[in-house]
Design a protein around this motif. Structure first.
Motif, PDB file in Angstrom:
ATOM      1  N   PHE A 156     -10.186   1.406  -8.566  1.00  0.00           N
ATOM      2  CA  PHE A 156      -8.861   1.255  -7.987  1.00  0.00           C
ATOM      3  C   PHE A 156      -8.086   0.147  -8.693  1.00  0.00           C
ATOM      4  N   GLY A 158      -8.942  10.721  -1.848  1.00  0.00           N
ATOM      5  CA  GLY A 158      -7.762  11.017  -2.649  1.00  0.00           C
ATOM      6  C   GLY A 158      -6.503  10.268  -2.257  1.00  0.00           C
ATOM      7  N   GLN A 159      -6.611   9.368  -1.266  1.00  0.00           N
ATOM      8  CA  GLN A 159      -5.398   8.661  -0.817  1.00  0.00           C
ATOM      9  C   GLN A 159      -5.476   7.161  -1.030  1.00  0.00           C
ATOM     10  N   GLY A 160      -6.483   6.670  -1.664  1.00  0.00           N
ATOM     11  CA  GLY A 160      -6.579   5.233  -1.861  1.00  0.00           C
ATOM     12  C   GLY A 160      -6.752   4.503  -0.547  1.00  0.00           C
ATOM     13  N   LEU A 161      -6.282   3.288  -0.502  1.00  0.00           N
ATOM     14  CA  LEU A 161      -6.392   2.461   0.700  1.00  0.00           C
ATOM     15  C   LEU A 161      -5.017   2.296   1.325  1.00  0.00           C
ATOM     16  N   PHE A 189      -2.408  -0.334  -3.421  1.00  0.00           N
ATOM     17  CA  PHE A 189      -3.503   0.257  -4.191  1.00  0.00           C
ATOM     18  C   PHE A 189      -3.096   1.609  -4.760  1.00  0.00           C
ATOM     19  N   GLY A 190      -3.626   1.921  -5.946  1.00  0.00           N
ATOM     20  CA  GLY A 190      -3.511   3.270  -6.457  1.00  0.00           C
ATOM     21  C   GLY A 190      -4.470   4.186  -5.710  1.00  0.00           C
ATOM     22  N   ALA A 191      -4.356   5.482  -5.984  1.00  0.00           N
ATOM     23  CA  ALA A 191      -5.175   6.473  -5.281  1.00  0.00           C
ATOM     24  C   ALA A 191      -6.615   6.507  -5.765  1.00  0.00           C
TER      25      ALA A 191
END
Lengths: 113, 113
Positions: free
Chosen positions: B90, A40-43, B103-105
């Protein structure tokens, strides 16, 4: 075939232990990156390097260290100072310009024993 | 500072139906935009990229994306999804000279029979 190799695929860390994640690329890319991925937090960027013997902190560098002694290699050490190291770690490389895509390895999953 | 928002955390779609994944970005100048796909336990694979020119970009696996400057959006579409499209997607934006990505989540796509 050219690509990025991360090893090991799974890694376990004991309390107080440092562990090192390997990242090797044969794409002749100048720039390399380490990301941490949590659900849920991306990269999130840990460290990046634009050239050999030079690297900069990313957004979440505390508790991590890197080296860039060779163009092909960019190992990441997760130190005992990183109190919540359980995550999926991704290494990437690129030509280092903003219009160039990053190429990713298959990741290392780090867990705490 | 650049940022990326993927409003949908999770999307469920029937096999054969169309798919659209939303991506909104914030960046002062014209950004470089990318879509990646990640299968479980794997690294990220580049689907497509936008630099300039035609606002409709074609990618691999039958995906396309449309850049809309007025809406600061770069939505990903596929006319007919296959079960193998189930993955996490992503969106990323790049604007710094050395190729730093934001990056998006991510959006998790589930494909039902």
């Amino acid at each position: 075939d050219g690509g990025i190799t991360q090893s090991p695929k799974y890694l376990f860390r004991k309390e107080g232990q440092n562990v090192t994640l390997s990242c090797e690329q044969n794409l002749n890319h100048d720039a390399m990156y380490w990301y941490r991925q949590d659900p849920g937090q991306g990269l999130r960027l840990i460290y990046y390097s634009q050239i050999v013997n030079d690297f900069q902190k990313g957004d979440i560098a505390e508790g991590y260290s890197v080296s860039r002694e060779k163009k092909e290699s960019f190992p990441l050490t997760v130190t005992s100072a990183q109190k919540n190291p359980t995550a999926f770690y991704l290494c990437a490389s690129s030509l280092g310009r903003s219009n160039q895509p990053q190429h990713f390895g298959d990741g290392t999953r780090l867990s705490i024993l | 500072a650049q940022s990326v928002t993927q409003p949908d955390i999770h999307i469920t779609v029937s096999e054969g139906a169309s798919l659209e994944l939303r991506c909104n970005y914030s960046y002062g100048a014209t950004p470089y935009l990318f879509w990646y796909v990640q299968s479980p336990g794997q690294g990220l694979q580049l689907l497509l990229k936008y630099f300039s020119g035609d606002t409709l970009v074609q990618g691999i696996k039958g995906f396309e994306a449309e850049f809309k400057r007025s809406q600061s959006s770069f939505n990903l579409r596929k006319p007919s999804v296959h079960w193998s499209d189930a993955a996490e997607y992503f969106c990323a934006v790049s604007g710094d000279s050395w190729g730093k990505f934001q990056f998006g989540a991510g959006t998790q796509v589930v494909v039902t029979p």
